[in-house]
Write a protein that holds these residues in place. Structure first.
Motif, PDB file in Angstrom:
ATOM      1  N   LEU A  36       0.680  -6.542   4.511  1.00  0.00           N
ATOM      2  CA  LEU A  36       1.385  -5.262   4.528  1.00  0.00           C
ATOM      3  C   LEU A  36       2.168  -5.140   5.830  1.00  0.00           C
ATOM      4  CD1 LEU A  36      -1.396  -2.830   3.233  1.00  0.00           C
ATOM      5  CD2 LEU A  36       0.540  -3.740   1.968  1.00  0.00           C
ATOM      6  N   PRO A  37       3.241  -4.365   5.837  1.00  0.00           N
ATOM      7  CA  PRO A  37       3.983  -4.165   7.092  1.00  0.00           C
ATOM      8  C   PRO A  37       3.093  -3.495   8.142  1.00  0.00           C
ATOM      9  CG  PRO A  37       5.250  -3.365   5.207  1.00  0.00           C
ATOM     10  CD  PRO A  37       3.877  -3.685   4.708  1.00  0.00           C
ATOM     11  N   PHE A  47      -5.626   0.116   7.365  1.00  0.00           N
ATOM     12  CA  PHE A  47      -6.037   0.778   6.136  1.00  0.00           C
ATOM     13  C   PHE A  47      -5.176   0.281   4.982  1.00  0.00           C
ATOM     14  CE2 PHE A  47      -6.304   4.126   2.958  1.00  0.00           C
ATOM     15  CZ  PHE A  47      -7.684   4.278   2.884  1.00  0.00           C
ATOM     16  N   ASP A  48      -5.830  -0.269   3.975  1.00  0.00           N
ATOM     17  CA  ASP A  48      -5.145  -0.760   2.780  1.00  0.00           C
ATOM     18  C   ASP A  48      -5.163   0.349   1.731  1.00  0.00           C
ATOM     19  OD1 ASP A  48      -4.446  -1.943   0.317  1.00  0.00           O
ATOM     20  OD2 ASP A  48      -5.183  -3.895   0.985  1.00  0.00           O
ATOM     21  N   PRO A  49      -4.001   0.919   1.399  1.00  0.00           N
ATOM     22  CA  PRO A  49      -3.968   2.040   0.456  1.00  0.00           C
ATOM     23  C   PRO A  49      -4.373   1.654  -0.968  1.00  0.00           C
ATOM     24  CG  PRO A  49      -1.743   1.364   1.007  1.00  0.00           C
ATOM     25  CD  PRO A  49      -2.669   0.574   1.878  1.00  0.00           C
ATOM     26  N   VAL A  50      -4.241   0.396  -1.324  1.00  0.00           N
ATOM     27  CA  VAL A  50      -4.642  -0.044  -2.664  1.00  0.00           C
ATOM     28  C   VAL A  50      -6.165  -0.131  -2.755  1.00  0.00           C
ATOM     29  CG1 VAL A  50      -4.502  -1.930  -4.328  1.00  0.00           C
ATOM     30  CG2 VAL A  50      -2.471  -1.268  -3.033  1.00  0.00           C
ATOM     31  N   LYS A  51      -6.792  -0.701  -1.735  1.00  0.00           N
ATOM     32  CA  LYS A  51      -8.251  -0.852  -1.716  1.00  0.00           C
ATOM     33  C   LYS A  51      -8.961   0.410  -1.240  1.00  0.00           C
ATOM     34  CE  LYS A  51      -8.033  -5.807  -0.891  1.00  0.00           C
ATOM     35  NZ  LYS A  51      -8.356  -6.904   0.025  1.00  0.00           N
TER      36      LYS A  51
END
Length: 114
Positions: free
Chosen positions: A45-46, A80-84
């Motif tokens: 991710l960026p 923080f990974d918004p998908v997970k």
């Protein structure tokens, strides 16, 4: 100024310590803030190019030098990974950048998260 790491690789439950020697080359006593930034060299991710992960203020007499150490762990490498919907630290290569500000980087080093 050169940054030295206590190891070149770290694991998820480990820490890594960086040490830099700071010298007051002036004729009067003073202080310096040593800032340590981390850059994830290949993220899914960026991410920001530089993320402040530690700092320390050192007071030095004229001509004096001191070692400054800053230790980071996996949480300093996480995002923080918004998908997970969770914090993730991806294995790979990272770079630390050390200086007195984000625009005054004086030394760098690389390490790997396994």
């Amino acid at each position: 100024m050169e940054v030295k790491a206590d190891k070149s690789e770290m694991t998820a439950d480990d820490t890594i310590t960086f040490t830099v020697n700071v010298k007051n080359t002036g004729k009067v006593d003073g202080a310096e803030v040593v800032q340590l930034y981390v850059s994830d060299l290949k993220s899914s991710l960026p991410r920001p190019l530089k993320e402040l992960k530690g700092f320390d203020k050192v007071f030095l007499k004229a001509g004096e030098s001191k070692d400054v150490t800053i230790t980071i762990d996996q949480s300093a490498l996480s995002f923080f990974d918004p998908v997970k919907h969770d914090w993730v630290a991806e294995p790979g290569e990272f770079e630390v950048l050390v200086g007195s500000s984000s625009s005054d980087i004086r030394t760098t080093a690389k390490f790997t998260l396994r």
